[in-house]
Design an enzyme around this catalytic site. Structure first.
Site, mmCIF file in Angstrom:
data_model
loop_
_atom_site.group_PDB
_atom_site.id
_atom_site.type_symbol
_atom_site.label_atom_id
_atom_site.label_comp_id
_atom_site.label_asym_id
_atom_site.label_seq_id
_atom_site.Cartn_x
_atom_site.Cartn_y
_atom_site.Cartn_z
ATOM 1 N N ASP A 100 -3.251 -14.178 -4.372
ATOM 2 C CA ASP A 100 -3.391 -14.821 -5.715
ATOM 3 C C ASP A 100 -3.375 -16.540 -5.477
ATOM 4 O O ASP A 100 -3.333 -17.018 -4.275
ATOM 5 C CB ASP A 100 -2.143 -14.391 -6.546
ATOM 6 C CG ASP A 100 -2.387 -14.534 -7.927
ATOM 7 O OD1 ASP A 100 -2.857 -15.406 -8.618
ATOM 8 O OD2 ASP A 100 -2.085 -13.305 -8.500
ATOM 9 N N ILE A 101 -3.040 -17.274 -6.429
ATOM 10 C CA ILE A 101 -2.662 -18.726 -6.047
ATOM 11 C C ILE A 101 -1.297 -18.898 -5.631
ATOM 12 O O ILE A 101 -0.719 -18.227 -5.560
ATOM 13 C CB ILE A 101 -2.884 -19.266 -7.489
ATOM 14 C CG1 ILE A 101 -1.893 -19.004 -8.812
ATOM 15 C CG2 ILE A 101 -4.366 -19.272 -8.087
ATOM 16 C CD1 ILE A 101 -1.836 -20.066 -9.837
ATOM 17 N N ARG A 103 -2.513 9.158 7.884
ATOM 18 C CA ARG A 103 -2.761 10.595 7.795
ATOM 19 C C ARG A 103 -2.434 11.513 8.962
ATOM 20 O O ARG A 103 -2.128 12.675 8.997
ATOM 21 C CB ARG A 103 -4.300 10.756 7.243
ATOM 22 C CG ARG A 103 -4.284 10.178 5.825
ATOM 23 C CD ARG A 103 -5.652 9.741 5.417
ATOM 24 N NE ARG A 103 -6.023 8.428 6.025
ATOM 25 C CZ ARG A 103 -7.219 7.768 5.614
ATOM 26 N NH1 ARG A 103 -7.958 8.206 4.881
ATOM 27 N NH2 ARG A 103 -7.475 6.693 6.268
ATOM 28 N N ASP A 143 4.186 -3.012 1.948
ATOM 29 C CA ASP A 143 2.873 -3.478 2.284
ATOM 30 C C ASP A 143 1.872 -3.484 0.917
ATOM 31 O O ASP A 143 1.187 -2.625 0.440
ATOM 32 C CB ASP A 143 2.168 -2.300 3.000
ATOM 33 C CG ASP A 143 0.519 -2.428 3.474
ATOM 34 O OD1 ASP A 143 0.056 -3.799 3.369
ATOM 35 O OD2 ASP A 143 -0.060 -1.704 3.632
ATOM 36 N N LEU A 144 2.169 -4.684 0.381
ATOM 37 C CA LEU A 144 1.596 -5.212 -1.152
ATOM 38 C C LEU A 144 0.547 -6.015 -0.944
ATOM 39 O O LEU A 144 -0.221 -6.310 -1.892
ATOM 40 C CB LEU A 144 2.612 -5.530 -1.937
ATOM 41 C CG LEU A 144 3.677 -4.609 -2.325
ATOM 42 C CD1 LEU A 144 4.882 -5.267 -3.440
ATOM 43 C CD2 LEU A 144 3.412 -3.018 -2.875
ATOM 44 N N LYS A 145 0.126 -6.700 0.158
ATOM 45 C CA LYS A 145 -0.921 -7.429 0.375
ATOM 46 C C LYS A 145 -1.311 -8.502 -0.630
ATOM 47 O O LYS A 145 -2.330 -8.217 -1.251
ATOM 48 C CB LYS A 145 -2.378 -6.676 0.492
ATOM 49 C CG LYS A 145 -2.273 -5.600 1.865
ATOM 50 C CD LYS A 145 -3.661 -4.909 2.252
ATOM 51 C CE LYS A 145 -3.577 -3.904 3.244
ATOM 52 N NZ LYS A 145 -2.870 -2.824 2.844
ATOM 53 N N LYS A 157 6.345 2.526 6.115
ATOM 54 C CA LYS A 157 5.450 1.522 5.636
ATOM 55 C C LYS A 157 5.233 2.108 3.973
ATOM 56 O O LYS A 157 4.729 3.202 3.993
ATOM 57 C CB LYS A 157 4.085 1.518 6.168
ATOM 58 C CG LYS A 157 3.247 0.457 5.378
ATOM 59 C CD LYS A 157 1.936 0.028 6.150
ATOM 60 C CE LYS A 157 0.832 1.057 5.635
ATOM 61 N NZ LYS A 157 0.388 0.901 4.277
ATOM 62 N N THR A 187 -9.135 -2.714 8.459
ATOM 63 C CA THR A 187 -9.702 -1.717 9.456
ATOM 64 C C THR A 187 -10.507 -0.820 8.871
ATOM 65 O O THR A 187 -11.209 -0.089 9.736
ATOM 66 C CB THR A 187 -8.366 -1.007 10.040
ATOM 67 O OG1 THR A 187 -7.606 -0.511 9.096
ATOM 68 C CG2 THR A 187 -7.774 -1.945 10.840
HETATM 69 O O1 C5P Z 1 -3.753 7.221 7.032
HETATM 70 P P1 C5P Z 1 -4.111 5.941 7.838
HETATM 71 O O2 C5P Z 1 -3.367 6.187 9.123
HETATM 72 O O3 C5P Z 1 -5.454 5.446 7.904
HETATM 73 O O4 C5P Z 1 -3.413 4.895 7.158
HETATM 74 C C1 C5P Z 1 -3.213 3.376 7.395
HETATM 75 C C2 C5P Z 1 -2.304 2.553 6.548
HETATM 76 O O5 C5P Z 1 -2.522 1.330 7.183
HETATM 77 C C3 C5P Z 1 -2.659 2.760 5.034
HETATM 78 O O6 C5P Z 1 -1.567 2.791 4.477
HETATM 79 C C4 C5P Z 1 -3.779 1.343 4.932
HETATM 80 O O7 C5P Z 1 -3.444 1.232 3.524
HETATM 81 C C5 C5P Z 1 -2.896 0.516 5.784
HETATM 82 N N1 C5P Z 1 -3.713 -0.430 6.389
HETATM 83 C C6 C5P Z 1 -4.901 -0.338 7.052
HETATM 84 N N2 C5P Z 1 -5.653 -1.562 7.295
HETATM 85 C C7 C5P Z 1 -5.269 -2.733 7.124
HETATM 86 C C8 C5P Z 1 -3.967 -2.957 6.460
HETATM 87 C C9 C5P Z 1 -3.428 -1.870 5.990
HETATM 88 O O8 C5P Z 1 -5.249 0.735 7.141
HETATM 89 N N3 C5P Z 1 -5.916 -3.909 7.520
#
Ligand code: C5P
Length: 228
Positions: free
Chosen positions: A65-66, A209, A60-62, A32, A119
């Site tokens: 926008d319009i 992490r 994962d750029l989420k 990712k 999350t």
């Molecule tokens: O380090 P960790 O395991 O918490 O990383 C979770 C990854 O998932 C991060 O890159 C975070 O941006 C992404 N993410 C998230 N919750 C979401 C969408 C994406 O934690 N709803």
């Protein structure tokens, strides 16, 4: 259930080193690439990752926008040749439908997911923004995204079953906030371990992490793959 490793480290060198250590598993692992790495290292980074092995890439750029701006951005992202992309479900059904119509015109397109609720949100923080109950909102986001033709949702494992029940068992759920062996939650509020993620029917787990901050990231990945 598939493992998606978040490359959120502070330098391109560290990200490539981790990907290099995982090359033996590249048939089984997704990588990712988030905003940090993409802004810093650009499209060339994606190319480098693809050259390393058979990794599938989730960019994962989420998007939020319009509708027309989102469709333009999604088309550019799709041209990078990544395997999965995402946008916020709260951008609305019209924006998501517009993106899918644009992508469907391309010869092939990546999987497209919608972010339900981050999350890192607990119920109180979520309600302060959306003024509604988290589960009800996630169910609504799920149905909206499904009807807009998306392939699945990014959600907490706590909402994976709820989304599938409200849409289809084939509607993908990708769940961040996973602490495979009970590691520290950090800023995540709704975390689960591997067993709970599996029971929740998660199609993908995203782990950042707990892998890249480990003494031996390769060993952690091997243990996770062994269990899933
Ligand atoms: O380090 P960790 O395991 O918490 O990383 C979770 C990854 O998932 C991060 O890159 C975070 O941006 C992404 N993410 C998230 N919750 C979401 C969408 C994406 O934690 N709803």
């Amino acid at each position: 259930m598939k493992l998606c490793v978040a490359l959120d480290m502070s330098s391109k060198r560290e990200c490539l080193q981790l990907a290099g250590e995982l090359v033996d598993f590249s048939d089984k692992i997704w990588l990712k690439v988030g905003l940090r790495a993409y802004l810093r290292d650009g499209a060339g980074f994606i190319e480098e990752l693809k050259k390393l092995g058979n990794f599938k890439i989730f960019l994962d750029l989420k998007l939020y926008d319009i509708p027309n701006t989102m469709a333009d951005a999604a088309e550019e992202i799709a041209k990078l040749g990544v395997d999965m992309i995402n946008m916020h479900a709260s951008s609305g059904k019209r924006a998501m439908t517009t993106v899918m119509e644009r992508l469907d015109r391309l010869g092939s397109r990546p999987l497209v997911l919608a972010v339900s609720a981050l999350t890192s949100f607990d119920q109180v923080e979520f309600s302060a923004v959306y003024e509604q109950n988290l589960s009800d909102a996630v169910r609504k986001f799920g149905v909206m995204s499904y009807e807009a033709g998306l392939d699945g949702m990014v959600c907490s494992a706590f909402e994976s079953r709820l989304i599938k029940d409200a849409t289809s068992a084939n509607f993908i759920t990708l769940c961040p906030g996973v602490r495979p062996f009970g590691e520290s939650a950090g800023d995540q509020k709704r975390v689960v371990d591997l067993g709970v993620a599996r029971e929740a029917g998660a199609d993908f787990i995203v782990v950042g992490r707990p892998i890249y901050q480990a003494q031996n990231p390769r060993e952690i990945c091997e243990r996770i793959l062994g269990q899933i």
